[in-house]
Design a protein around this motif. Structure first.
Motif, PDB file in Angstrom:
ATOM      1  N   ALA A  44     -16.686  61.090  56.121  1.00 35.72           N
ATOM      2  CA  ALA A  44     -15.559  61.406  55.237  1.00 35.72           C
ATOM      3  C   ALA A  44     -14.548  62.303  55.953  1.00 35.72           C
ATOM      4  CB  ALA A  44     -16.060  62.070  53.963  1.00 35.72           C
ATOM      5  N   ASP A  45     -15.049  63.309  56.672  1.00 36.73           N
ATOM      6  CA  ASP A  45     -14.148  64.230  57.388  1.00 36.73           C
ATOM      7  C   ASP A  45     -13.390  63.495  58.490  1.00 36.73           C
ATOM      8  OD1 ASP A  45     -14.959  66.292  55.781  1.00 36.73           O
ATOM      9  OD2 ASP A  45     -16.348  67.171  57.247  1.00 36.73           O
ATOM     10  N   ALA A  46     -14.056  62.578  59.166  1.00 32.67           N
ATOM     11  CA  ALA A  46     -13.411  61.849  60.263  1.00 32.67           C
ATOM     12  C   ALA A  46     -12.237  61.008  59.772  1.00 32.67           C
ATOM     13  CB  ALA A  46     -14.438  60.969  60.977  1.00 32.67           C
ATOM     14  N   HIS A  47     -12.298  60.565  58.520  1.00 31.60           N
ATOM     15  CA  HIS A  47     -11.236  59.712  57.975  1.00 31.60           C
ATOM     16  C   HIS A  47     -10.294  60.475  57.041  1.00 31.60           C
ATOM     17  CE1 HIS A  47     -12.708  55.819  59.499  1.00 31.60           C
ATOM     18  NE2 HIS A  47     -13.922  56.319  59.343  1.00 31.60           N
ATOM     19  N   GLY A  48     -10.491  61.769  56.921  1.00 32.84           N
ATOM     20  CA  GLY A  48      -9.606  62.564  56.076  1.00 32.84           C
ATOM     21  C   GLY A  48      -9.768  62.300  54.591  1.00 32.84           C
ATOM     22  N   ALA A  49     -10.944  61.853  54.175  1.00 30.94           N
ATOM     23  CA  ALA A  49     -11.188  61.581  52.759  1.00 30.94           C
ATOM     24  C   ALA A  49     -11.704  62.845  52.062  1.00 30.94           C
ATOM     25  CB  ALA A  49     -12.207  60.459  52.603  1.00 30.94           C
ATOM     26  N   ARG A  50     -11.350  62.991  50.808  1.00 36.18           N
ATOM     27  CA  ARG A  50     -11.895  64.091  50.013  1.00 36.18           C
ATOM     28  C   ARG A  50     -13.342  63.762  49.671  1.00 36.18           C
ATOM     29  NH1 ARG A  50      -9.487  66.324  44.184  1.00 36.18           N
ATOM     30  NH2 ARG A  50     -11.302  67.611  43.619  1.00 36.18           N
ATOM     31  N   LEU A  51     -14.239  64.722  49.838  1.00 38.09           N
ATOM     32  CA  LEU A  51     -15.656  64.494  49.574  1.00 38.09           C
ATOM     33  C   LEU A  51     -16.117  65.325  48.386  1.00 38.09           C
ATOM     34  CD1 LEU A  51     -18.392  63.228  50.442  1.00 38.09           C
ATOM     35  CD2 LEU A  51     -18.751  65.286  51.839  1.00 38.09           C
ATOM     36  N   GLU A  52     -16.753  64.663  47.437  1.00 41.48           N
ATOM     37  CA  GLU A  52     -17.393  65.322  46.297  1.00 41.48           C
ATOM     38  C   GLU A  52     -18.889  65.077  46.404  1.00 41.48           C
ATOM     39  OE1 GLU A  52     -16.083  67.030  43.459  1.00 41.48           O
ATOM     40  OE2 GLU A  52     -14.327  67.207  44.768  1.00 41.48           O
ATOM     41  N   VAL A  53     -19.689  66.136  46.378  1.00 41.59           N
ATOM     42  CA  VAL A  53     -21.126  66.004  46.542  1.00 41.59           C
ATOM     43  C   VAL A  53     -21.822  66.315  45.225  1.00 41.59           C
ATOM     44  CG1 VAL A  53     -23.158  66.803  47.789  1.00 41.59           C
ATOM     45  CG2 VAL A  53     -20.953  66.665  48.970  1.00 41.59           C
ATOM     46  N   LEU A  54     -22.628  65.365  44.742  1.00 39.28           N
ATOM     47  CA  LEU A  54     -23.388  65.555  43.518  1.00 39.28           C
ATOM     48  C   LEU A  54     -24.797  66.020  43.862  1.00 39.28           C
ATOM     49  CD1 LEU A  54     -22.329  62.354  41.510  1.00 39.28           C
ATOM     50  CD2 LEU A  54     -21.218  64.598  41.595  1.00 39.28           C
ATOM     51  N   ALA A  55     -25.257  67.029  43.145  1.00 40.39           N
ATOM     52  CA  ALA A  55     -26.586  67.571  43.421  1.00 40.39           C
ATOM     53  C   ALA A  55     -27.692  66.678  42.886  1.00 40.39           C
ATOM     54  CB  ALA A  55     -26.712  68.977  42.814  1.00 40.39           C
TER      55      ALA A  55
END
Length: 471
Positions: free
Chosen positions: A132-143
């Motif tokens: 996600a970081d490599a493509h500049g995407a926003r990342l949301e992480v669900l627990a």
């Protein structure tokens, strides 16, 4: 809610390929559900060569009626006002692990895309974050893992653009697919649009992949369609969907892990919105390539039957039969000397009765005969599906003690396999195709029965008996 604006000037619609034009253009036979629609004399000349171009309020009103009845489809490749800007779309990608597939997808979406990746409690979240970081995407992480539907809903709540595009991590949209899908939103009543789902290219396909190339559950065919229950295209896959955010509400059904796409399409239709299927827009998908995972997926699809029966009890029946067509099928399944004569007599009576319900038709008997023939064909197809797919566990038990049941199953299996093999133009030989076709049905039917047993309900197994709707 304010009434939607009319269709824009320049929009072109075309009568569907399954629609028949009769009575010198006055009568249109087809649609979803099947109907006979009679046009007013002033409307007949507006349809030229099965096409209608919106130029004023009158043509906009006629086009709107045709679209709403499933008689016509927008011609998005021409005429329709140009596509919306991609800056008005946010991509929402649910993912659990699969970093390689996610990297492939984000690379295909391009640098200018606005993307929200929702990590649904991956076992290796660091790998997903790197992609996600490599493509500049926003990342949301669900627990906690909530399933694809819940992950999509989480992303939907963060969308600030007018439109959202949901796409699974194991899919890749072809260039231009999004533009074609966005053109449908020139119709202000459209809430959701789905592309055609085809397999990703594979240099050395397995037999399962070759079958899926021709008969994937996700491929809804070559014809555009209005999506609604009991129509030619009654659902669309959440593999990729583009929606108008203001009409999606809370999104997918809360807690649903299967059939959430069917539920969303049916809810939107019930609310008076339109859901469109656009096969000119193509999204490639990584189908399962080996037998056991493929069968498990087919069974998983079948387990969506009971949840849909709970939410949509009027729409989930495995077959919809008019009383006359059900009587005809029972006569044929009896396999007696009188079976065919009785079935023909039922059809003849149906033609006469139906012709009396078509007072505006110039040739009521001819129109009624064609409608009855359509009904006979649909009833036979549904009967084969019941025997081979939805009811097969019960049918298998009956076949142990009944020669007539065994004969009916053998004929249905042969006819169904040959029809589908020729229709799909599969690269598999007819024998291997037939074997995989039957395994497909067995796995899906097992899922349906498992969901019915677990839900302690036969709602998903019971056919519906309804008279043919009138135009």
């Amino acid at each position: 809610m304010r009434p939607p604006a009319r269709l824009p000037d320049g929009m072109v619609v075309r009568l569907g390929d399954r629609v028949r034009v009769e009575d010198d253009g006055r009568a249109l036979v087809g649609g979803a559900p099947l109907r006979v629609m009679y046009l007013k004399p002033a409307a007949v000349p507006l349809l030229r060569g099965r096409r209608l171009t919106v130029t004023d309020a009158q043509t906009a009103a006629l086009a709107d009626v045709l679209l709403g009845a499933g008689l016509a489809d927008p011609v998005v490749s021409e005429g329709t006002p140009g596509p919306l800007s991609e800056s008005e779309v946010t991509w929402v990608v649910p993912v659990r692990d699969r970093p390689e597939q996610l990297d492939r997808l984000l690379g295909a979406l391009g640098e200018g895309a606005t993307v929200i990746v929702v990590d649904d409690a991956s076992r290796d979240p660091a790998a997903v974050r790197r992609v996600a970081d490599a493509h500049g995407a926003r990342l949301e992480v669900l627990a906690v893992n909530v399933g694809p539907a819940g992950a999509r809903n989480h992303g939907l709540r963060l969308v600030t653009t007018p439109f959202v595009a949901f796409v699974d991590s194991d899919a890749v949209p072809e260039p231009g697919a999004l533009d074609l899908l966005l053109r449908h939103f020139a119709d202000p009543r459209v809430a959701l649009v789905a592309p055609r789902i085809l397999a990703l290219p594979h240099p050395r396909p397995t037999a399962v992949e070759r079958y899926e190339d021709a008969r994937s559950s996700l491929d809804l065919g070559e014809q555009p369609a209005l999506v609604r229950p009991r129509s030619w295209v009654s659902w669309v896959s959440s593999t990729c969907l583009v929606g108008r955010v203001e009409l999606l509400g809370e999104g997918f059904g809360d807690g649903m892990r299967v059939a959430e796409d069917v539920d969303l399409a049916w809810r939107l239709d019930a609310e008076g919105h339109r859901v469109r299927y656009e096969p000119a827009a193509i999204v490639r998908h990584e189908h399962r390539a080996t037998l056991v995972p493929w069968l498990a997926r087919k069974a998983f699809y079948g387990t969506g039957a009971h949840p849909l029966a709970v939410r949509h009890p009027e729409e989930v029946a495995p077959a919809v039969l008019a009383p006359w067509s059900a009587a005809m099928l029972l006569a044929l399944l009896a396999q007696r000397r009188w079976s065919v004569p009785v079935a023909l007599a039922i059809a003849a009576v149906t033609v006469v009765r139906l012709s009396r319900r078509l007072p505006q038709s110039a040739h009521p008997l001819a129109t009624a005969s064609r409608l009855t023939a359509d009904g006979v064909g649909a009833a036979l197809v549904q009967a084969m599906a019941l025997l081979l797919r939805h009811w097969w566990p019960g049918v298998a038990m009956a076949a142990v003690v009944s020669r007539r049941v065994r004969r009916a199953v053998a004929v249905a299996a042969l006819v169904d396999s040959l029809i589908e093999w020729r229709r799909t133009r599969s690269s598999l030989g007819p024998v291997r195709f037939a074997v995989l076709r039957r395994l497909d049905d067995l796995a899906y039917g097992a899922g349906v029965w498992w969901s019915a047993l677990r839900g302690r309900s036969t709602a998903a197994l019971r056919p519906s008996f309804r008279s043919r709707p009138r135009g």
